[in-house]
Design a protein around this motif. Structure first.
Motif, PDB file in Angstrom:
ATOM      1  N   GLU A 279     -22.706 -64.036   2.420  1.00  0.00           N
ATOM      2  CA  GLU A 279     -21.669 -64.196   1.403  1.00  0.00           C
ATOM      3  C   GLU A 279     -22.214 -64.684   0.059  1.00  0.00           C
ATOM      4  O   GLU A 279     -21.559 -64.539  -0.958  1.00  0.00           O
ATOM      5  N   ASP A 280     -23.392 -65.295   0.044  1.00  0.00           N
ATOM      6  CA  ASP A 280     -23.938 -65.825  -1.209  1.00  0.00           C
ATOM      7  C   ASP A 280     -25.420 -65.499  -1.308  1.00  0.00           C
ATOM      8  O   ASP A 280     -26.249 -66.279  -0.848  1.00  0.00           O
ATOM      9  N   PRO A 281     -25.788 -64.345  -1.871  1.00  0.00           N
ATOM     10  CA  PRO A 281     -24.894 -63.334  -2.448  1.00  0.00           C
ATOM     11  C   PRO A 281     -24.228 -62.494  -1.360  1.00  0.00           C
ATOM     12  O   PRO A 281     -24.672 -62.500  -0.213  1.00  0.00           O
ATOM     13  N   VAL A 282     -23.174 -61.763  -1.740  1.00  0.00           N
ATOM     14  CA  VAL A 282     -22.566 -60.817  -0.805  1.00  0.00           C
ATOM     15  C   VAL A 282     -23.596 -59.742  -0.484  1.00  0.00           C
ATOM     16  O   VAL A 282     -24.180 -59.126  -1.382  1.00  0.00           O
ATOM     17  N   ARG A 308     -18.478 -55.845 -10.704  1.00  0.00           N
ATOM     18  CA  ARG A 308     -19.595 -56.686 -10.265  1.00  0.00           C
ATOM     19  C   ARG A 308     -20.905 -55.900 -10.270  1.00  0.00           C
ATOM     20  O   ARG A 308     -20.920 -54.687 -10.054  1.00  0.00           O
ATOM     21  N   THR A 381     -30.821 -61.111  -7.688  1.00  0.00           N
ATOM     22  CA  THR A 381     -29.368 -61.325  -7.686  1.00  0.00           C
ATOM     23  C   THR A 381     -28.996 -62.605  -8.425  1.00  0.00           C
ATOM     24  O   THR A 381     -29.697 -63.620  -8.359  1.00  0.00           O
ATOM     25  N   SER A 383     -25.212 -64.910  -9.748  1.00  0.00           N
ATOM     26  CA  SER A 383     -23.874 -65.266  -9.278  1.00  0.00           C
ATOM     27  C   SER A 383     -22.925 -64.074  -9.393  1.00  0.00           C
ATOM     28  O   SER A 383     -22.836 -63.432 -10.444  1.00  0.00           O
ATOM     29  N   GLY A 384     -22.241 -63.764  -8.295  1.00  0.00           N
ATOM     30  CA  GLY A 384     -21.263 -62.683  -8.294  1.00  0.00           C
ATOM     31  C   GLY A 384     -21.829 -61.306  -8.022  1.00  0.00           C
ATOM     32  O   GLY A 384     -21.088 -60.334  -7.909  1.00  0.00           O
ATOM     33  N   ARG A 407     -32.625 -66.957   5.661  1.00  0.00           N
ATOM     34  CA  ARG A 407     -31.715 -68.099   5.835  1.00  0.00           C
ATOM     35  C   ARG A 407     -32.429 -69.254   6.500  1.00  0.00           C
ATOM     36  O   ARG A 407     -32.268 -70.412   6.126  1.00  0.00           O
TER      37      ARG A 407
END
Length: 411
Positions: A279-282, A308, A381, A383-384, A407
């Motif tokens: 989700e961060d980033p998608v 986006r 990447t 934000s968004g 991760r």
């Protein structure tokens, strides 16, 4: 089908002790299978699944109630099939292909587990596919049919539809997602010839109340307030087709409650089909590998992520419509990282793909590996921004594994 017929005869024809929901189509077969089989399992039926290609594991091909065949059992049944092939070879018969062997192993396992129903995905086409050896078809199901595997199962849409219509058996119920008029006419003609009821999903009956890249809430006919974690603009059609299969089964005496439908839709999971894995980033994974799938993918991207910045990772087989896929998807991208696929015989090289993509996107880079592509995409990447890996299912498991590693490293 003579070779698979001979192999199954040596194994005692396990398929004759089973009942099938047989699914053919170009895009969406796996999702229709996942919805249908999960609902049936929730209804208390022991349900086999036979799928290809797979994303996470080879053993994913053969499942009962969503659980993969155990490695030890797969080994045991493979040896049994090997012995049968040895007898065929001694008798001078043709040797089965890998897919025919896998299909035989699946039938043996489903019979051993005493499955009430097997949801069976055709591999290539329909008429001459190894899965079409089955006779006890309860429902012949068709997801969206479009142009793919040109020259292998047909050179036109009509020829491809005729081939896929070959899974229709006398007396079964035919259920189809919405189709182009010429495809519908072919399926309907074959259904009538075989004395089968024909049901087509009705998109107008689908009422979507919430939808984003994480899934959707919807109602279809009498099935109200359903929640699915499968996202993407094609999933409404796939869910409608699966629910029409359930309705057809209910009408012929299979006991499937509304609660089983609700839970089945909620629990359905199908990796690599517009799957959000971060989700961060998608970060989205999607196995779009032909023109029709690319059009639906573009529709999803434009709907869920308007305005986006989009960063792509793209890998394709050279026998796919990669020029069309690039033309549909790549004008939307800010940058594209191309990769070669694990199957070196079939892959379009990262360099050749980059040359094609450069006609539609200025910032293109051929990467040396999938790992490098993932790392570079993550580095650029902000934000968004949204990262989308697509083009073939065959490398998406590697992308997912690399993301989990990132991760774990505390990115």
């Amino acid at each position: 089908l003579d070779t698979i017929r001979g192999l199954l005869r040596e194994l005692g024809n396990p398929q004759d002790d089973l009942k099938f929901i047989h699914i053919a189509g170009t895009n969406g077969k796996g999702s229709v299978l996942a919805y249908t089989s999960t609902i049936l399992s929730e209804a208390g039926y022991r349900t086999g699944r036979y799928v290809s290609p797979t994303v996470v594991s080879y053993l994913e091909r053969i499942q009962v109630d969503g659980r993969w065949i155990p490695e030890e059992k797969f080994s045991e049944l493979t040896e049994k099939v090997r012995d049968a092939i040895a007898r065929m070879e001694t008798a001078g018969e043709d040797i089965p292909t890998v897919f025919e062997i896998e299909t035989a192993i699946a039938f043996l396992y489903f019979r051993e587990r005493k499955c009430d129903l097997v949801v069976l995905e055709a591999g290539l086409g329909g008429l001459l596919d190894a899965t079409n050896i089955v006779e006890n078809t309860v429902c012949a199901v068709f997801s969206s049919i479009s142009r793919d595997h040109l020259g292998m199962i047909g050179n036109t849409l009509e020829e491809i539809a005729e081939n896929k219509a070959g899974i229709i058996k006398p007396g079964c119920t035919v259920v189809s997602a919405r189709q182009k008029p010429e495809v519908r006419a072919i399926l309907l003609r074959r259904a009538r010839k075989c004395g089968c009821a024909y049901i087509q999903a009705e998109p107008g009956m689908m009422k979507i109340t919430e939808e984003d890249h994480r899934g959707m809430k919807f109602s279809y006919r009498e099935f109200r307030d359903l929640k699915s974690s499968l996202a993407g603009k094609s999933q409404a059609d796939n869910a409608a087709a699966a629910l029409e299969v359930i309705r057809a089964l209910q009408k012929t005496g299979w006991k499937i409650s509304i609660e089983a439908v609700q839970e089945g839709i909620k629990k359905t999971f199908w990796p690599g089909r517009f799957s959000c894995v971060m989700e961060d980033p998608v970060f989205i994974l999607d196995g779009a590998h032909n023109e029709d799938a690319a059009l639906r993918l573009r529709e999803s991207v434009e709907s869920y992520f308007p305005g986006r910045r989009l960063i792509y990772i793209m890998g394709v087989f050279r026998d796919k419509e990669y020029e069309r896929i690039a033309g549909i998807m790549c004008p939307l991208a800010d940058s594209v990282h191309t990769v070669s696929l694990p199957d070196e015989r079939r892959t379009l090289s990262a360099e050749d793909l980059a040359r094609t993509v450069s006609r539609y996107c200025v910032r293109v880079r051929a990467e040396e590996s999938v790992g490098q592509a993932v790392s570079q995409a993550l580095q650029e990447t902000g934000s968004g921004d949204v990262i989308l890996a697509f083009g073939s299912l065959s490398y998406l498991a590697e992308v997912k594994r690399l993301l989990e590693k990132e991760r774990g490293a505390g990115r």
